[in-house]
Write a protein that holds these residues in place. Structure first.
Motif, PDB file in Angstrom:
ATOM      1  N   THR A   1      67.840  93.273 -50.383  1.00 17.30           N
ATOM      2  CA  THR A   1      67.762  92.059 -49.390  1.00 17.30           C
ATOM      3  C   THR A   1      68.106  92.504 -48.012  1.00 17.30           C
ATOM      4  N   ARG A   2      68.811  93.599 -48.076  1.00 16.85           N
ATOM      5  CA  ARG A   2      69.563  94.389 -47.085  1.00 16.85           C
ATOM      6  C   ARG A   2      68.959  95.721 -46.571  1.00 16.85           C
ATOM      7  N   ASP A   3      69.430  96.161 -45.578  1.00 16.99           N
ATOM      8  CA  ASP A   3      69.005  97.671 -45.184  1.00 16.99           C
ATOM      9  C   ASP A   3      69.895  98.411 -46.069  1.00 16.99           C
ATOM     10  N   THR A   4      69.141  99.326 -46.938  1.00 19.00           N
ATOM     11  CA  THR A   4      69.698 100.098 -47.961  1.00 19.00           C
ATOM     12  C   THR A   4      69.378 101.624 -47.843  1.00 19.00           C
ATOM     13  N   VAL A   5      70.563 102.429 -48.274  1.00 16.10           N
ATOM     14  CA  VAL A   5      70.259 104.013 -48.218  1.00 16.10           C
ATOM     15  C   VAL A   5      70.397 104.215 -49.759  1.00 16.10           C
ATOM     16  N   ILE A   6      69.222 105.170 -50.199  1.00 19.27           N
ATOM     17  CA  ILE A   6      69.183 105.295 -51.669  1.00 19.27           C
ATOM     18  C   ILE A   6      68.839 106.733 -51.923  1.00 19.27           C
TER      19      ILE A   6
ATOM     20  N   VAL B   1      63.549 107.504 -42.929  1.00 17.42           N
ATOM     21  CA  VAL B   1      63.829 105.933 -42.967  1.00 17.42           C
ATOM     22  C   VAL B   1      62.313 105.390 -42.971  1.00 17.42           C
ATOM     23  N   SER B   2      62.374 104.436 -44.014  1.00 12.01           N
ATOM     24  CA  SER B   2      61.038 103.583 -44.065  1.00 12.01           C
ATOM     25  C   SER B   2      61.442 102.025 -44.201  1.00 12.01           C
ATOM     26  N   SER B   3      60.476 101.006 -43.983  1.00 10.56           N
ATOM     27  CA  SER B   3      60.816  99.547 -43.927  1.00 10.56           C
ATOM     28  C   SER B   3      59.755  99.000 -44.644  1.00 10.56           C
ATOM     29  N   GLN B   4      60.101  97.510 -44.824  1.00 12.81           N
ATOM     30  CA  GLN B   4      59.031  96.736 -45.332  1.00 12.81           C
ATOM     31  C   GLN B   4      57.757  96.962 -44.297  1.00 12.81           C
ATOM     32  N   ARG B   5      56.838  96.346 -44.732  1.00 14.41           N
ATOM     33  CA  ARG B   5      55.732  96.387 -43.714  1.00 14.41           C
ATOM     34  C   ARG B   5      54.678  95.556 -43.893  1.00 14.41           C
ATOM     35  N   ARG B   6      53.991  94.868 -43.078  1.00 15.51           N
ATOM     36  CA  ARG B   6      52.827  93.896 -43.393  1.00 15.51           C
ATOM     37  C   ARG B   6      51.353  94.493 -43.340  1.00 15.51           C
ATOM     38  N   VAL B   7      50.536  93.979 -44.014  1.00 19.89           N
ATOM     39  CA  VAL B   7      48.991  94.268 -44.120  1.00 19.89           C
ATOM     40  C   VAL B   7      48.315  93.497 -43.213  1.00 19.89           C
ATOM     41  N   ILE B   8      47.544  94.098 -42.760  1.00 23.81           N
ATOM     42  CA  ILE B   8      46.398  93.261 -41.735  1.00 23.81           C
ATOM     43  C   ILE B   8      45.074  93.695 -42.261  1.00 23.81           C
ATOM     44  N   ASP B   9      44.091  92.872 -41.782  1.00 17.73           N
ATOM     45  CA  ASP B   9      42.737  93.176 -42.122  1.00 17.73           C
ATOM     46  C   ASP B   9      41.896  94.057 -41.015  1.00 17.73           C
TER      47      ASP B   9
ATOM     48  N   GLU C   1      63.299 102.426 -32.468  1.00 16.22           N
ATOM     49  CA  GLU C   1      64.476 102.168 -31.905  1.00 16.22           C
ATOM     50  C   GLU C   1      65.520 101.714 -33.154  1.00 16.22           C
ATOM     51  N   LYS C   2      64.915 100.957 -33.937  1.00 14.38           N
ATOM     52  CA  LYS C   2      65.616 100.466 -35.157  1.00 14.38           C
ATOM     53  C   LYS C   2      65.828 101.480 -36.089  1.00 14.38           C
ATOM     54  N   MET C   3      64.839 102.585 -36.338  1.00 12.74           N
ATOM     55  CA  MET C   3      64.908 103.325 -37.271  1.00 12.74           C
ATOM     56  C   MET C   3      65.847 104.439 -36.833  1.00 12.74           C
ATOM     57  N   MET C   4      65.745 104.928 -35.584  1.00 18.42           N
ATOM     58  CA  MET C   4      66.620 105.808 -34.976  1.00 18.42           C
ATOM     59  C   MET C   4      68.037 105.484 -34.884  1.00 18.42           C
ATOM     60  N   ASN C   5      68.338 104.320 -34.622  1.00 24.03           N
ATOM     61  CA  ASN C   5      69.695 103.878 -34.717  1.00 24.03           C
ATOM     62  C   ASN C   5      70.472 103.888 -36.078  1.00 24.03           C
ATOM     63  N   PHE C   6      69.425 103.818 -37.313  1.00 23.09           N
ATOM     64  CA  PHE C   6      70.003 103.817 -38.334  1.00 23.09           C
ATOM     65  C   PHE C   6      70.092 105.306 -38.919  1.00 23.09           C
ATOM     66  N   ILE C   7      69.122 106.118 -38.683  1.00 25.06           N
ATOM     67  CA  ILE C   7      69.113 107.417 -39.162  1.00 25.06           C
ATOM     68  C   ILE C   7      70.499 108.346 -38.490  1.00 25.06           C
ATOM     69  N   LEU C   8      70.556 107.839 -37.245  1.00 24.53           N
ATOM     70  CA  LEU C   8      71.694 108.541 -36.424  1.00 24.53           C
ATOM     71  C   LEU C   8      73.102 107.966 -36.862  1.00 24.53           C
ATOM     72  N   GLY C   9      73.306 106.737 -37.548  1.00 23.73           N
ATOM     73  CA  GLY C   9      74.318 106.022 -37.862  1.00 23.73           C
ATOM     74  C   GLY C   9      74.679 106.353 -39.370  1.00 23.73           C
TER      75      GLY C   9
ATOM     76  N   GLN D   1      66.270 117.325 -49.388  1.00 25.27           N
ATOM     77  CA  GLN D   1      67.431 117.859 -48.434  1.00 25.27           C
ATOM     78  C   GLN D   1      68.219 116.641 -48.095  1.00 25.27           C
ATOM     79  N   GLY D   2      68.142 115.466 -48.397  1.00 21.22           N
ATOM     80  CA  GLY D   2      68.917 114.493 -48.256  1.00 21.22           C
ATOM     81  C   GLY D   2      68.409 113.105 -48.715  1.00 21.22           C
ATOM     82  N   ASN D   3      69.089 112.064 -48.320  1.00 24.14           N
ATOM     83  CA  ASN D   3      68.627 110.637 -48.668  1.00 24.14           C
ATOM     84  C   ASN D   3      67.467 110.008 -47.987  1.00 24.14           C
ATOM     85  N   ALA D   4      67.217 108.806 -48.467  1.00 25.91           N
ATOM     86  CA  ALA D   4      66.230 107.649 -47.811  1.00 25.91           C
ATOM     87  C   ALA D   4      66.776 106.462 -47.603  1.00 25.91           C
ATOM     88  N   ALA D   5      66.158 105.901 -46.376  1.00 23.26           N
ATOM     89  CA  ALA D   5      66.930 104.571 -46.232  1.00 23.26           C
ATOM     90  C   ALA D   5      65.629 103.653 -46.266  1.00 23.26           C
TER      91      ALA D   5
END
Length: 256
Positions: A146-151, A119-127, A104-112, A208-212
């Protein structure tokens, strides 16, 4: 109508981890998605897990294909994509997990944001047991903002090639626009990549385009002894990819 997102789970002999991954996919708050499973297993344990969940109310979202024989991890990833119907794609490794709001969050961002193809994001590592592991924010876990960023796609690609570092993360981490991927998953400049398969496709997409990159952690990467990246020959295999990335850099005019 929301665009269809295909969640792709290539799997092999991990029914317990697979079930956790599948549950995290089914728990997504984004409504228009399908789950495509391509199974390399040499037994029916994963198929039995799938059958149980297909009997649930949301089970119609699950499409399952079992390979007659093990076709290998790269071909299995590619087959998942070939079987998918979605306009947008997000792989889910069979030992990883999604945050419930990931799609949901990634689609909202990429469509906007016009021009963003992944679109990528921070992630957690688990064992192995699902307990969170602290990983410092360096190398592939570097924090860009420190905020959502387009690169800019070209800028990020040059940084990734120069530092030989996948700043966008593993297949589980990235949601991408299918039409922007101009070669099969893991193929770069006409050559199959054998270790940095995901990075190959990320730099392909960014032609083909940019990353977020979103600040909120939206996926959980599992570290355990049986994952392919921990194999004793993983680094040696990775060395085979260097010339492929160098060839891509030369074709697209990146500095060395």
């Amino acid at each position: 109508m929301q665009p269809l997102v295909s969640i792709l789970i290539p799997t092999f002999n991990r029914p317990d981890y697979f079930e956790q991954a599948l549950r995290s996919a089914l728990a997504q708050t984004y409504s228009n998605f399908e789950i495509v499973i391509s199974d390399n297993s040499d037994n029916t344990q994963t198929e039995q897990v799938v059958a149980r969940y297909q009997a649930h109310p949301n089970g119609s979202k699950i499409r399952y294909h079992r390979n007659p024989k093990n076709i290998g991890p790269i071909a299995n990833q590619q087959q998942c994509l070939n079987l998918a119907n979605g306009e947008y794609i997000n792989y889910l490794n069979d030992d990883d997990l999604f945050h419930p709001q990931k799609i949901e969050k990634m689609m909202n961002f990429i469509l906007g944001h016009a021009g963003v193809v992944l679109v990528s994001s921070q992630r957690r590592v688990i064992d192995a047991n699902g307990k969170q592991i602290y990983v410092p924010p360096v190398l592939t876990f570097r924090k860009f903002s420190t905020r959502d960023t387009v690169i800019n796609g070209r800028v990020l690609t040059e940084m990734m090639l120069r530092n030989q570092t996948n700043y966008l993360g593993e297949p589980t981490t990235v949601l991408f626009k299918r039409s922007a991927l101009t070669e099969p998953f893991g193929v770069l400049a006409g050559k199959q990549v054998f270790f940095a398969v995901d990075m190959a496709s990320w730099v392909n997409l960014m032609t083909q385009g940019n990353a977020a990159i979103l600040v909120q952690p939206l996926s959980y990467l599992r570290y355990h002894s049986t994952q392919l990246s921990q194999h004793k020959y993983a680094r040696k295999v990775g060395e085979l990819d260097i010339k492929t990335f160098e060839r891509f850099a030369k074709i697209h005019g990146y500095t060395q």
